[in-house]
Design a protein around this motif. Structure first.
Motif, PDB file in Angstrom:
ATOM      1  N   THR A   4       0.834  -1.211   0.000  1.00  0.00           N
ATOM      2  CA  THR A   4       0.000   0.000   0.000  1.00  0.00           C
ATOM      3  C   THR A   4       0.861   1.251   0.000  1.00  0.00           C
ATOM      4  O   THR A   4       0.585   2.213  -0.737  1.00  0.00           O
ATOM      5  CB  THR A   4      -0.929   0.005   1.235  1.00  0.00           C
ATOM      6  OG1 THR A   4      -1.778  -1.131   1.171  1.00  0.00           O
ATOM      7  CG2 THR A   4      -1.768   1.267   1.285  1.00  0.00           C
ATOM      8  N   VAL A   5       1.922   1.249   0.802  1.00  0.00           N
ATOM      9  CA  VAL A   5       2.813   2.415   0.853  1.00  0.00           C
ATOM     10  C   VAL A   5       3.569   2.558  -0.458  1.00  0.00           C
ATOM     11  O   VAL A   5       3.738   3.678  -0.972  1.00  0.00           O
ATOM     12  CB  VAL A   5       3.787   2.288   2.040  1.00  0.00           C
ATOM     13  CG1 VAL A   5       4.872   3.357   1.971  1.00  0.00           C
ATOM     14  CG2 VAL A   5       3.020   2.399   3.352  1.00  0.00           C
ATOM     15  N   ALA A   6       4.025   1.445  -1.030  1.00  0.00           N
ATOM     16  CA  ALA A   6       4.746   1.511  -2.314  1.00  0.00           C
ATOM     17  C   ALA A   6       3.852   2.093  -3.403  1.00  0.00           C
ATOM     18  O   ALA A   6       4.291   2.944  -4.199  1.00  0.00           O
ATOM     19  CB  ALA A   6       5.235   0.115  -2.703  1.00  0.00           C
ATOM     20  N   GLN A   7       2.599   1.646  -3.473  1.00  0.00           N
ATOM     21  CA  GLN A   7       1.668   2.187  -4.468  1.00  0.00           C
ATOM     22  C   GLN A   7       1.388   3.658  -4.229  1.00  0.00           C
ATOM     23  O   GLN A   7       1.344   4.466  -5.166  1.00  0.00           O
ATOM     24  CB  GLN A   7       0.361   1.402  -4.437  1.00  0.00           C
ATOM     25  CG  GLN A   7       0.459  -0.029  -4.948  1.00  0.00           C
ATOM     26  CD  GLN A   7      -0.847  -0.785  -4.770  1.00  0.00           C
ATOM     27  OE1 GLN A   7      -1.758  -0.328  -4.094  1.00  0.00           O
ATOM     28  NE2 GLN A   7      -0.929  -1.965  -5.380  1.00  0.00           N
ATOM     29  N   GLY A   8       1.197   4.020  -2.960  1.00  0.00           N
ATOM     30  CA  GLY A   8       0.804   5.383  -2.639  1.00  0.00           C
ATOM     31  C   GLY A   8       1.915   6.397  -2.755  1.00  0.00           C
ATOM     32  O   GLY A   8       1.652   7.601  -2.809  1.00  0.00           O
ATOM     33  N   THR A   9       3.161   5.935  -2.793  1.00  0.00           N
ATOM     34  CA  THR A   9       4.289   6.854  -2.931  1.00  0.00           C
ATOM     35  C   THR A   9       4.898   6.839  -4.331  1.00  0.00           C
ATOM     36  O   THR A   9       5.889   7.514  -4.586  1.00  0.00           O
ATOM     37  CB  THR A   9       5.374   6.512  -1.899  1.00  0.00           C
ATOM     38  OG1 THR A   9       5.742   5.132  -2.035  1.00  0.00           O
ATOM     39  CG2 THR A   9       4.872   6.761  -0.478  1.00  0.00           C
ATOM     40  N   ALA A  10       4.311   6.031  -5.233  1.00  0.00           N
ATOM     41  CA  ALA A  10       4.783   5.995  -6.620  1.00  0.00           C
ATOM     42  C   ALA A  10       4.394   7.289  -7.325  1.00  0.00           C
ATOM     43  O   ALA A  10       3.387   7.932  -6.981  1.00  0.00           O
ATOM     44  CB  ALA A  10       4.182   4.796  -7.345  1.00  0.00           C
ATOM     45  N   PRO A  11       5.174   7.709  -8.349  1.00  0.00           N
ATOM     46  CA  PRO A  11       4.866   8.973  -9.057  1.00  0.00           C
ATOM     47  C   PRO A  11       3.463   9.004  -9.653  1.00  0.00           C
ATOM     48  O   PRO A  11       2.825  10.068  -9.689  1.00  0.00           O
ATOM     49  CB  PRO A  11       5.934   9.018 -10.162  1.00  0.00           C
ATOM     50  CG  PRO A  11       7.067   8.194  -9.615  1.00  0.00           C
ATOM     51  CD  PRO A  11       6.425   7.115  -8.821  1.00  0.00           C
ATOM     52  N   ALA A  12       2.964   7.863 -10.110  1.00  0.00           N
ATOM     53  CA  ALA A  12       1.656   7.843 -10.770  1.00  0.00           C
ATOM     54  C   ALA A  12       0.520   7.493  -9.808  1.00  0.00           C
ATOM     55  O   ALA A  12      -0.590   7.153 -10.244  1.00  0.00           O
ATOM     56  CB  ALA A  12       1.676   6.833 -11.918  1.00  0.00           C
ATOM     57  N   ALA A  13       0.764   7.580  -8.503  1.00  0.00           N
ATOM     58  CA  ALA A  13      -0.249   7.189  -7.524  1.00  0.00           C
ATOM     59  C   ALA A  13      -1.486   8.071  -7.613  1.00  0.00           C
ATOM     60  O   ALA A  13      -1.390   9.285  -7.846  1.00  0.00           O
ATOM     61  CB  ALA A  13       0.325   7.270  -6.120  1.00  0.00           C
ATOM     62  N   ALA A  24      -6.523   8.395  -4.002  1.00  0.00           N
ATOM     63  CA  ALA A  24      -6.952   7.352  -3.075  1.00  0.00           C
ATOM     64  C   ALA A  24      -5.772   6.518  -2.600  1.00  0.00           C
ATOM     65  O   ALA A  24      -5.687   6.157  -1.416  1.00  0.00           O
ATOM     66  CB  ALA A  24      -7.990   6.457  -3.739  1.00  0.00           C
ATOM     67  N   GLN A  25      -4.838   6.203  -3.509  1.00  0.00           N
ATOM     68  CA  GLN A  25      -3.670   5.418  -3.133  1.00  0.00           C
ATOM     69  C   GLN A  25      -2.758   6.203  -2.194  1.00  0.00           C
ATOM     70  O   GLN A  25      -2.212   5.646  -1.234  1.00  0.00           O
ATOM     71  CB  GLN A  25      -2.901   4.986  -4.382  1.00  0.00           C
ATOM     72  CG  GLN A  25      -3.605   3.910  -5.187  1.00  0.00           C
ATOM     73  CD  GLN A  25      -2.922   3.626  -6.516  1.00  0.00           C
ATOM     74  OE1 GLN A  25      -2.290   4.519  -7.109  1.00  0.00           O
ATOM     75  NE2 GLN A  25      -3.039   2.391  -6.994  1.00  0.00           N
ATOM     76  N   ARG A  26      -2.602   7.490  -2.455  1.00  0.00           N
ATOM     77  CA  ARG A  26      -1.779   8.321  -1.566  1.00  0.00           C
ATOM     78  C   ARG A  26      -2.400   8.416  -0.178  1.00  0.00           C
ATOM     79  O   ARG A  26      -1.700   8.345   0.832  1.00  0.00           O
ATOM     80  CB  ARG A  26      -1.599   9.723  -2.166  1.00  0.00           C
ATOM     81  CG  ARG A  26      -0.634   9.776  -3.340  1.00  0.00           C
ATOM     82  CD  ARG A  26      -0.190  11.206  -3.627  1.00  0.00           C
ATOM     83  NE  ARG A  26      -1.333  12.029  -4.051  1.00  0.00           N
ATOM     84  CZ  ARG A  26      -1.740  12.149  -5.303  1.00  0.00           C
ATOM     85  NH1 ARG A  26      -1.091  11.509  -6.268  1.00  0.00           N
ATOM     86  NH2 ARG A  26      -2.764  12.928  -5.609  1.00  0.00           N
ATOM     87  N   GLN A  27      -3.710   8.560  -0.136  1.00  0.00           N
ATOM     88  CA  GLN A  27      -4.388   8.632   1.154  1.00  0.00           C
ATOM     89  C   GLN A  27      -4.270   7.315   1.926  1.00  0.00           C
ATOM     90  O   GLN A  27      -4.079   7.318   3.145  1.00  0.00           O
ATOM     91  CB  GLN A  27      -5.859   8.992   0.948  1.00  0.00           C
ATOM     92  CG  GLN A  27      -6.071  10.428   0.472  1.00  0.00           C
ATOM     93  CD  GLN A  27      -7.521  10.720   0.140  1.00  0.00           C
ATOM     94  OE1 GLN A  27      -8.336   9.808  -0.015  1.00  0.00           O
ATOM     95  NE2 GLN A  27      -7.862  12.003   0.034  1.00  0.00           N
ATOM     96  N   ALA A  28      -4.367   6.190   1.209  1.00  0.00           N
ATOM     97  CA  ALA A  28      -4.221   4.885   1.851  1.00  0.00           C
ATOM     98  C   ALA A  28      -2.818   4.711   2.417  1.00  0.00           C
ATOM     99  O   ALA A  28      -2.641   4.192   3.532  1.00  0.00           O
ATOM    100  CB  ALA A  28      -4.538   3.771   0.863  1.00  0.00           C
ATOM    101  N   ALA A  29      -1.809   5.148   1.660  1.00  0.00           N
ATOM    102  CA  ALA A  29      -0.428   5.050   2.138  1.00  0.00           C
ATOM    103  C   ALA A  29      -0.207   5.917   3.369  1.00  0.00           C
ATOM    104  O   ALA A  29       0.458   5.498   4.330  1.00  0.00           O
ATOM    105  CB  ALA A  29       0.534   5.465   1.020  1.00  0.00           C
ATOM    106  N   GLU A  30      -0.776   7.111   3.352  1.00  0.00           N
ATOM    107  CA  GLU A  30      -0.645   7.994   4.504  1.00  0.00           C
ATOM    108  C   GLU A  30      -1.298   7.386   5.743  1.00  0.00           C
ATOM    109  O   GLU A  30      -0.773   7.503   6.854  1.00  0.00           O
ATOM    110  CB  GLU A  30      -1.263   9.356   4.187  1.00  0.00           C
ATOM    111  CG  GLU A  30      -0.464  10.165   3.162  1.00  0.00           C
ATOM    112  CD  GLU A  30      -1.230  11.383   2.674  1.00  0.00           C
ATOM    113  OE1 GLU A  30      -2.364  11.615   3.173  1.00  0.00           O
ATOM    114  OE2 GLU A  30      -0.702  12.106   1.806  1.00  0.00           O
TER     115      GLU A  30
END
Length: 386
Positions: free
Chosen positions: A136-145, A148-154
């Motif tokens: 989840t963190v890897a997806q949410g911190t990727a450039p193309a995130a 929703a993915q960034r919020q999940a990583a946070e």
């Protein structure tokens, strides 16, 4: 009991920063964290079998005695959680102990399969959880995130018990306040805490209780195994468990205790090695106590164990009074290294009172109360005069 829970997992979250704090965190992580709970679970399973066998030998119904004991333990645990300390384990043990009774009549071979299967299931559950958090963190911190993915990583990073963990300030404010505020906080959280313990630790606890029954029956815990059979268990357990645990501790330290690696090491990556160390500790303890049987110190340690219930709840009463706001108010003001002075002090107190008490009485105070409630009548307390 001395500081927010996040500091137990991560010294950068609270109570760390000095080299001695980090070193003590590492020693705890490698040798003690989860291992003491594991030994407690082993011995709980073994003691459960002893109590049931003893009841049957006395002409009592083993199931009736056992389930009455678990019922009262559950109530003790609930009261302990709400009124004294939020990290109670007794309620959890009462529920899992009720299930563990179903395994008492199984053969040793079947017990072994169940114990291994449940521990493997626990490892798999926690590995999947940890891997999901990293993904989840890897997806949410990727450039193309996506948003929703960034919020999940946070959200994952906020829940990882690292520096800046949300709620630490509120936690400090609550546990430095009055008794009513603290009880309300624990009462509000009791349901979620119970469910969390059962889901997150249930397979491990049941597996270790079953293993304790097996180790009692096959003579491991009763001292029937010869030294040349116990030494390889201790040796291989430490060889398989300690070097990988040290490597994990060094890895976390090298990352300056970055929140996610520390949290997932705590919940998952260290788990397989923890079981190896638990068995090694158990074998080492049998070897040591056999070597020093009959000494004054061994007698005092044995007395501490015979009064374990009283010592457990007594420690909670003493330490929460020292640290929480309604007592001396030391909560969050004592560093990680300095906390060990309190720990050693409590050890000494246990060693001083337990044996003289048990020289005069059959049980510790709370052991007597629990036994009397489970039997439905007051049990004889004072020893007969010599």
């Amino acid at each position: 009991m001395a500081m927010p829970d996040a500091g137990y997992i991560n010294p950068r979250a609270y109570g760390g920063g000095r080299p001695i704090d980090d070193a003590l965190w590492a020693v705890n992580f490698v040798l003690f964290e989860g291992k003491m709970r594991g030994l407690f679970s082993l011995l709980f399973g073994a003691s459960m079998a002893l109590v049931v066998d003893g009841a049957r030998a006395n002409g009592e119904e083993g199931a009736s005695v056992h389930y009455r004991r678990m019922f009262w333990l559950l109530l003790f645990g609930l009261a302990h959680h709400i009124l004294i300390w939020a990290n109670d384990i007794l309620f959890h043990y009462a529920v899992i102990g009720a299930v563990a009774y179903l395994f008492l009549r199984l053969s040793n071979q079947v017990l072994r399969r169940w114990a291994v299967g449940l521990l493997v299931a626990s490892i798999a559950l926690h590995f999947l959880m940890a891997a999901g958090m990293h993904a989840t963190v890897a997806q949410g911190t990727a450039p193309a995130a996506t948003t929703a993915q960034r919020q999940a990583a946070e959200q994952v990073l906020r829940s990882s018990e690292g520096p800046g963990t949300p709620g630490i300030a509120d936690h400090l404010k609550t546990y430095r306040s009055n008794y009513r505020t603290i009880v309300k906080e624990r009462s509000d959280d009791v349901r979620s805490e119970i469910v969390f313990f059962l889901v997150f630790l249930g397979p491990e606890t049941l597996g270790l209780m079953i293993l304790g029954i097996l180790l009692l029956r096959n003579g491991f815990l009763t001292g029937k195994w010869p030294d040349d059979r116990l030494r390889p268990v201790a040796r291989w357990g430490y060889l398989l468990g300690i070097p990988p645990s040290i490597a994990l501790a060094v890895w976390q330290w090298s990352l300056d205790f970055s929140a996610l690696p520390v949290f997932t090491s705590f919940i998952a990556w260290a788990e397989p090695f923890r079981y190896a160390i638990i068995l090694a500790h158990a074998a080492f303890a049998v070897l040591v106590f056999r070597r020093f049987a009959g000494t004054a110190l061994a007698a005092r340690i044995a007395a501490v164990g015979r009064a374990a219930f009283t010592n457990y709840l007594g420690t909670s009463l003493l330490m929460t009074t020292l640290f929480y706001g309604y007592g001396l108010g030391l909560y969050g003001h004592v560093g990680r290294a300095e906390v060990y002075l309190f720990i050693f002090g409590v050890w000494i107190l246990m060693l001083l009172w337990s044996k003289p008490w048990l020289d005069r009485f059959r049980y510790g105070p709370l052991e007597w109360l629990w036994r009397s409630l489970a039997r439905g009548s007051l049990q004889p307390m004072r020893r007969a005069a010599a």
